[in-house]
Every structure is written in C-alpha cells, then in structure tokens.
Design a protein around this motif. Sequence first.
Motif, PDB file in Angstrom:
ATOM      1  N   ILE A  56       0.826  -1.196   0.000  1.00 25.42           N
ATOM      2  CA  ILE A  56       0.000   0.000   0.000  1.00 25.42           C
ATOM      3  C   ILE A  56       0.872   1.262   0.000  1.00 25.42           C
ATOM      4  CG2 ILE A  56      -1.690   1.315   1.349  1.00 25.42           C
ATOM      5  CD1 ILE A  56      -2.774  -1.178  -0.114  1.00 25.42           C
ATOM      6  N   ALA A  57       1.991   1.217   0.723  1.00 21.60           N
ATOM      7  CA  ALA A  57       2.886   2.377   0.768  1.00 21.60           C
ATOM      8  C   ALA A  57       4.338   1.924   0.807  1.00 21.60           C
ATOM      9  CB  ALA A  57       2.578   3.244   1.984  1.00 21.60           C
ATOM     10  N   ASN A  58       5.154   2.543  -0.032  1.00 18.55           N
ATOM     11  CA  ASN A  58       6.606   2.382   0.039  1.00 18.55           C
ATOM     12  C   ASN A  58       7.184   3.735   0.425  1.00 18.55           C
ATOM     13  OD1 ASN A  58       7.432  -0.392  -0.829  1.00 18.55           O
ATOM     14  ND2 ASN A  58       6.151   0.146  -2.593  1.00 18.55           N
ATOM     15  N   ILE A  59       7.967   3.741   1.503  1.00 12.97           N
ATOM     16  CA  ILE A  59       8.439   4.983   2.094  1.00 12.97           C
ATOM     17  C   ILE A  59       9.951   5.087   1.952  1.00 12.97           C
ATOM     18  CG2 ILE A  59       8.591   6.314   4.235  1.00 12.97           C
ATOM     19  CD1 ILE A  59       6.041   4.842   5.160  1.00 12.97           C
ATOM     20  N   PHE A  60      10.405   6.216   1.413  1.00 19.63           N
ATOM     21  CA  PHE A  60      11.826   6.475   1.255  1.00 19.63           C
ATOM     22  C   PHE A  60      12.138   7.793   1.969  1.00 19.63           C
ATOM     23  CE2 PHE A  60      10.245   4.023  -2.279  1.00 19.63           C
ATOM     24  CZ  PHE A  60      11.149   2.983  -2.375  1.00 19.63           C
ATOM     25  N   GLY A  61      12.640   7.692   3.180  1.00 19.96           N
ATOM     26  CA  GLY A  61      12.897   8.866   3.988  1.00 19.96           C
ATOM     27  C   GLY A  61      12.412   8.645   5.413  1.00 19.96           C
ATOM     28  N   ASP A  62      12.492   9.676   6.213  1.00 17.51           N
ATOM     29  CA  ASP A  62      12.118   9.594   7.625  1.00 17.51           C
ATOM     30  C   ASP A  62      10.666  10.059   7.783  1.00 17.51           C
ATOM     31  OD1 ASP A  62      12.004   9.445  10.340  1.00 17.51           O
ATOM     32  OD2 ASP A  62      13.548  10.950  10.733  1.00 17.51           O
ATOM     33  N   PHE A  63       9.737   9.102   7.721  1.00 13.78           N
ATOM     34  CA  PHE A  63       8.314   9.403   7.849  1.00 13.78           C
ATOM     35  C   PHE A  63       7.739   8.624   9.031  1.00 13.78           C
ATOM     36  CE2 PHE A  63       9.196  10.460   3.510  1.00 13.78           C
ATOM     37  CZ  PHE A  63       8.301  11.466   3.160  1.00 13.78           C
ATOM     38  N   ILE A  64       6.809   9.239   9.733  1.00 15.26           N
ATOM     39  CA  ILE A  64       6.073   8.578  10.804  1.00 15.26           C
ATOM     40  C   ILE A  64       4.631   8.385  10.348  1.00 15.26           C
ATOM     41  CG2 ILE A  64       5.245   8.744  13.182  1.00 15.26           C
ATOM     42  CD1 ILE A  64       7.651  10.516  13.790  1.00 15.26           C
ATOM     43  N   PHE A  65       4.151   7.150  10.387  1.00 13.54           N
ATOM     44  CA  PHE A  65       2.763   6.867  10.036  1.00 13.54           C
ATOM     45  C   PHE A  65       1.887   7.165  11.245  1.00 13.54           C
ATOM     46  CE2 PHE A  65      -0.734   3.724  10.132  1.00 13.54           C
ATOM     47  CZ  PHE A  65      -1.448   4.173   9.043  1.00 13.54           C
ATOM     48  N   ASN A  66       0.866   8.009  11.063  1.00 13.99           N
ATOM     49  CA  ASN A  66       0.017   8.440  12.174  1.00 13.99           C
ATOM     50  C   ASN A  66      -1.332   7.734  12.212  1.00 13.99           C
ATOM     51  OD1 ASN A  66       1.947  10.332  13.069  1.00 13.99           O
ATOM     52  ND2 ASN A  66       1.225  11.840  11.582  1.00 13.99           N
ATOM     53  N   SER A  67      -2.022   7.656  11.091  1.00  9.43           N
ATOM     54  CA  SER A  67      -3.363   7.068  11.106  1.00  9.43           C
ATOM     55  C   SER A  67      -3.810   6.685   9.705  1.00  9.43           C
ATOM     56  CB  SER A  67      -4.379   8.042  11.712  1.00  9.43           C
ATOM     57  OG  SER A  67      -4.538   9.178  10.877  1.00  9.43           O
ATOM     58  N   MET A  68      -4.868   5.849   9.660  1.00  8.96           N
ATOM     59  CA  MET A  68      -5.426   5.423   8.385  1.00  8.96           C
ATOM     60  C   MET A  68      -6.898   5.087   8.570  1.00  8.96           C
ATOM     61  SD  MET A  68      -4.184   2.335   5.862  1.00  8.96           S
ATOM     62  CE  MET A  68      -4.565   1.021   7.041  1.00  8.96           C
ATOM     63  N   ARG A  69      -7.707   5.449   7.600  1.00  8.87           N
ATOM     64  CA  ARG A  69      -9.120   5.084   7.592  1.00  8.87           C
ATOM     65  C   ARG A  69      -9.468   4.564   6.209  1.00  8.87           C
ATOM     66  NH1 ARG A  69     -14.418   7.835   7.012  1.00  8.87           N
ATOM     67  NH2 ARG A  69     -13.313   9.698   6.296  1.00  8.87           N
ATOM     68  N   VAL A  70     -10.088   3.389   6.161  1.00  4.63           N
ATOM     69  CA  VAL A  70     -10.445   2.752   4.898  1.00  4.63           C
ATOM     70  C   VAL A  70     -11.913   2.371   4.934  1.00  4.63           C
ATOM     71  CG1 VAL A  70      -9.971   0.798   3.351  1.00  4.63           C
ATOM     72  CG2 VAL A  70      -8.104   1.837   4.652  1.00  4.63           C
ATOM     73  N   SER A  71     -12.580   2.520   3.805  1.00  5.37           N
ATOM     74  CA  SER A  71     -13.996   2.171   3.752  1.00  5.37           C
ATOM     75  C   SER A  71     -14.371   1.681   2.359  1.00  5.37           C
ATOM     76  CB  SER A  71     -14.851   3.386   4.121  1.00  5.37           C
ATOM     77  OG  SER A  71     -16.231   3.118   3.943  1.00  5.37           O
ATOM     78  N   CYS A  72     -15.338   0.774   2.310  1.00  8.33           N
ATOM     79  CA  CYS A  72     -15.906   0.291   1.048  1.00  8.33           C
ATOM     80  C   CYS A  72     -17.392   0.063   1.291  1.00  8.33           C
ATOM     81  CB  CYS A  72     -15.222  -0.997   0.604  1.00  8.33           C
ATOM     82  SG  CYS A  72     -15.884  -1.688  -0.950  1.00  8.33           S
ATOM     83  N   GLU A  73     -18.227   0.877   0.649  1.00  5.83           N
ATOM     84  CA  GLU A  73     -19.674   0.813   0.858  1.00  5.83           C
ATOM     85  C   GLU A  73     -20.394   0.717  -0.474  1.00  5.83           C
ATOM     86  OE1 GLU A  73     -21.022   0.513   3.743  1.00  5.83           O
ATOM     87  OE2 GLU A  73     -19.248   0.943   4.981  1.00  5.83           O
ATOM     88  N   LEU A  74     -21.587   0.117  -0.430  1.00  8.36           N
ATOM     89  CA  LEU A  74     -22.400   0.030  -1.634  1.00  8.36           C
ATOM     90  C   LEU A  74     -22.821   1.419  -2.095  1.00  8.36           C
ATOM     91  CD1 LEU A  74     -24.740  -3.001  -0.904  1.00  8.36           C
ATOM     92  CD2 LEU A  74     -23.162  -2.802  -2.815  1.00  8.36           C
ATOM     93  N   ALA A  75     -22.669   1.676  -3.393  1.00  7.07           N
ATOM     94  CA  ALA A  75     -23.156   2.928  -3.949  1.00  7.07           C
ATOM     95  C   ALA A  75     -24.652   2.840  -4.236  1.00  7.07           C
ATOM     96  CB  ALA A  75     -22.395   3.274  -5.224  1.00  7.07           C
ATOM     97  N   ASP A  76     -25.156   1.614  -4.381  1.00  7.16           N
ATOM     98  CA  ASP A  76     -26.579   1.362  -4.604  1.00  7.16           C
ATOM     99  C   ASP A  76     -27.129   0.607  -3.400  1.00  7.16           C
ATOM    100  OD1 ASP A  76     -29.115   0.762  -5.418  1.00  7.16           O
ATOM    101  OD2 ASP A  76     -28.534  -0.360  -7.211  1.00  7.16           O
ATOM    102  N   ASP A  77     -27.889   1.284  -2.561  1.00 11.67           N
ATOM    103  CA  ASP A  77     -28.404   0.670  -1.334  1.00 11.67           C
ATOM    104  C   ASP A  77     -29.449  -0.404  -1.594  1.00 11.67           C
ATOM    105  OD1 ASP A  77     -26.791   2.232   0.226  1.00 11.67           O
ATOM    106  OD2 ASP A  77     -28.284   3.826   0.452  1.00 11.67           O
ATOM    107  N   ASN A  78     -29.946  -0.468  -2.818  1.00 11.11           N
ATOM    108  CA  ASN A  78     -30.997  -1.451  -3.132  1.00 11.11           C
ATOM    109  C   ASN A  78     -30.435  -2.824  -3.473  1.00 11.11           C
ATOM    110  OD1 ASN A  78     -33.142   0.432  -2.854  1.00 11.11           O
ATOM    111  ND2 ASN A  78     -32.674   1.247  -4.904  1.00 11.11           N
ATOM    112  N   TYR A  79     -29.108  -2.902  -3.586  1.00 15.42           N
ATOM    113  CA  TYR A  79     -28.498  -4.187  -3.940  1.00 15.42           C
ATOM    114  C   TYR A  79     -27.615  -4.679  -2.813  1.00 15.42           C
ATOM    115  CZ  TYR A  79     -26.229  -7.882  -6.539  1.00 15.42           C
ATOM    116  OH  TYR A  79     -25.775  -9.105  -6.940  1.00 15.42           O
ATOM    117  N   LYS A  80     -27.779  -5.909  -2.419  1.00 11.67           N
ATOM    118  CA  LYS A  80     -26.981  -6.494  -1.353  1.00 11.67           C
ATOM    119  C   LYS A  80     -26.180  -7.684  -1.883  1.00 11.67           C
ATOM    120  CE  LYS A  80     -28.683  -3.658   1.659  1.00 11.67           C
ATOM    121  NZ  LYS A  80     -27.853  -2.538   2.143  1.00 11.67           N
TER     122      LYS A  80
END
Length: 281
Positions: free
Chosen positions: A242-266
């Motif tokens: 998901i991420a390749n880091i080159f340098g001095d970075f600190i990972f702080n947080s992440m939020r991921v979501s996947c929701e139906l765009a059509d609520d009528n279909y399950k």
Amino acid sequence: MKFDVLADMEYTAQSQGTLILCIHALRTPNQTVINETFTVEPYIKAEELVSANGENRLVRLEVTEPGELKLQYRATIDNCYKLIDMSAAEEVPIHKLSPDILPYLNPSRYCQSDKLFRLAHNMFGYIESPFEKVTTLVNWIYNNVQYLSGSTNSETSAYDTVTEQAGVCRDFAHLGIALCRALTIPARYFTGYAYKLVPADFHACFEAYIGGEWILFDATKLAPLNSLIKIATGRDAADAAIANIFGDFIFNSMRVSCELADDNYKPYYYTPRKQEGLSYI
C-alpha cells in the motif's frame, strides 16, 4: 455492482523524502473507475505511474519539507465478476503457460513454495482436480490458522504462518499462494477494498491460475468475494504494498472504507463450491 471506496492516510515527514502509494482502484475491462479524486494537504504534486504489466497504479509524492501530510482518496467503482464451471477444469501444462504466467510459479520473498513442497504434496497432492486442490487447501488454512490481529509483522512469511498457525489476511494469502505454487499451480497476491470487512481495512487474498482463468480465493472468508475492489496484484505483498516509504516518515493514522453505492443491492457471500469458481478480470 457499484461501490464507494475511500482511504485517508496521515504521515509526519521528519525530513525530505518520497512516498509511493498503491491505493488507487485498478482499471480493468471488468472494473470501471466511474469517478475518483486524490488530494494531498498541504498540496504536493502527485505523479501517477502504471506498472509495466498493468498490475497496479502508483502515485509518487516528492516531499521537500518536513511537516504533517494528509492524503485522501475517494472513488466510485463499478466491478463485475463471472462464475465459471470448474468441474472439467484441468491443470495447464507448464509448456503451455504464457510467459506472463510463469513468474507466479516461482518462490518469492513471502511465499517460499520450495520450503512447503513436501507439506503441500503430502496433504493435497493426491487430489486430481486442480480446482479441488485449491479449495481444499483454502479450507485447510481457514480451519487450521487462527485469524489473529497483531500476531505477525512485515517480515512474516508463509513458512512462518505454517509454524505459528496464526496471522492476518496478508499471511493467509501468502500461505495459499505458496501451497499452490508448491503444487505447480500459478498463484498471485491480490489486494483491494472489501465490502463488509470488520474492522474496515485494505484486504488481501489470492488468485490461482486454473483452466486458463485466474480464479479468486480468500482463506479468511471475511468478505464477499464478489464485492472486492482490486487495487493490485503481484508475486506477494512486496509487489503490492500500500505504501513504500523512502525517507524519515512517521505513520500516524489510516481510515479505509468500502460501501455500496446502490443501497438497493446487497451482495451475497460467495464462496467457491466444488464445481464453481469466481473469476475477476
């Protein structure tokens, strides 16, 4: 099916450096990116790169000053899968495999199929049907490896997962891939967004090349197979990070979501049955 996906990530840059992200949904004949946005705060020019064989879409960010960095990806995706009758599927002989399939037979950093050769053949080698072999080994992983958050790290391999009998989706996928390759069945890593995954996160599973088709499998059985949004494929997680880091970075947080765009279909929870496979193209 149409899905709305998002990924929010925050980093602290301690110095100059480069971030290469792989969070954009892949464009394929059966997966259409209807719309998408990618923003960076503070603004940094983002350069999109597509891998040589089209397995992933990368975004390269050159960070020139230390500070906070907020990344946001939003997209609406329309994807399509097809069901395939695998009752007569046969293993494709090595001499008939196309050159782009051959690398997925070899051991890789996280999938040491050479070390698992004896285990794979002792447990699954007697099964004649290649599709039944893979469904059997997937069920074995599900029943014998505990899904345990925090039990592994970035160095954990398929061989380690067999030993520890615990892992997360990444480890389940690596073990499935390694066992397939040990049985001379090409297999590749799949990462994507997953509907109804709890807790919400990026998800990993794998595809096995059977009867001339890439068939999707998920040994965790945590999400509907027919509602995965493909981000990337590769030999293992090293090719689809998901991420390749080159340098001095600190990972702080992440939020991921996947929701139906059509609520009528399950979406229904599809799991490969004895004579049926699900192919994602």
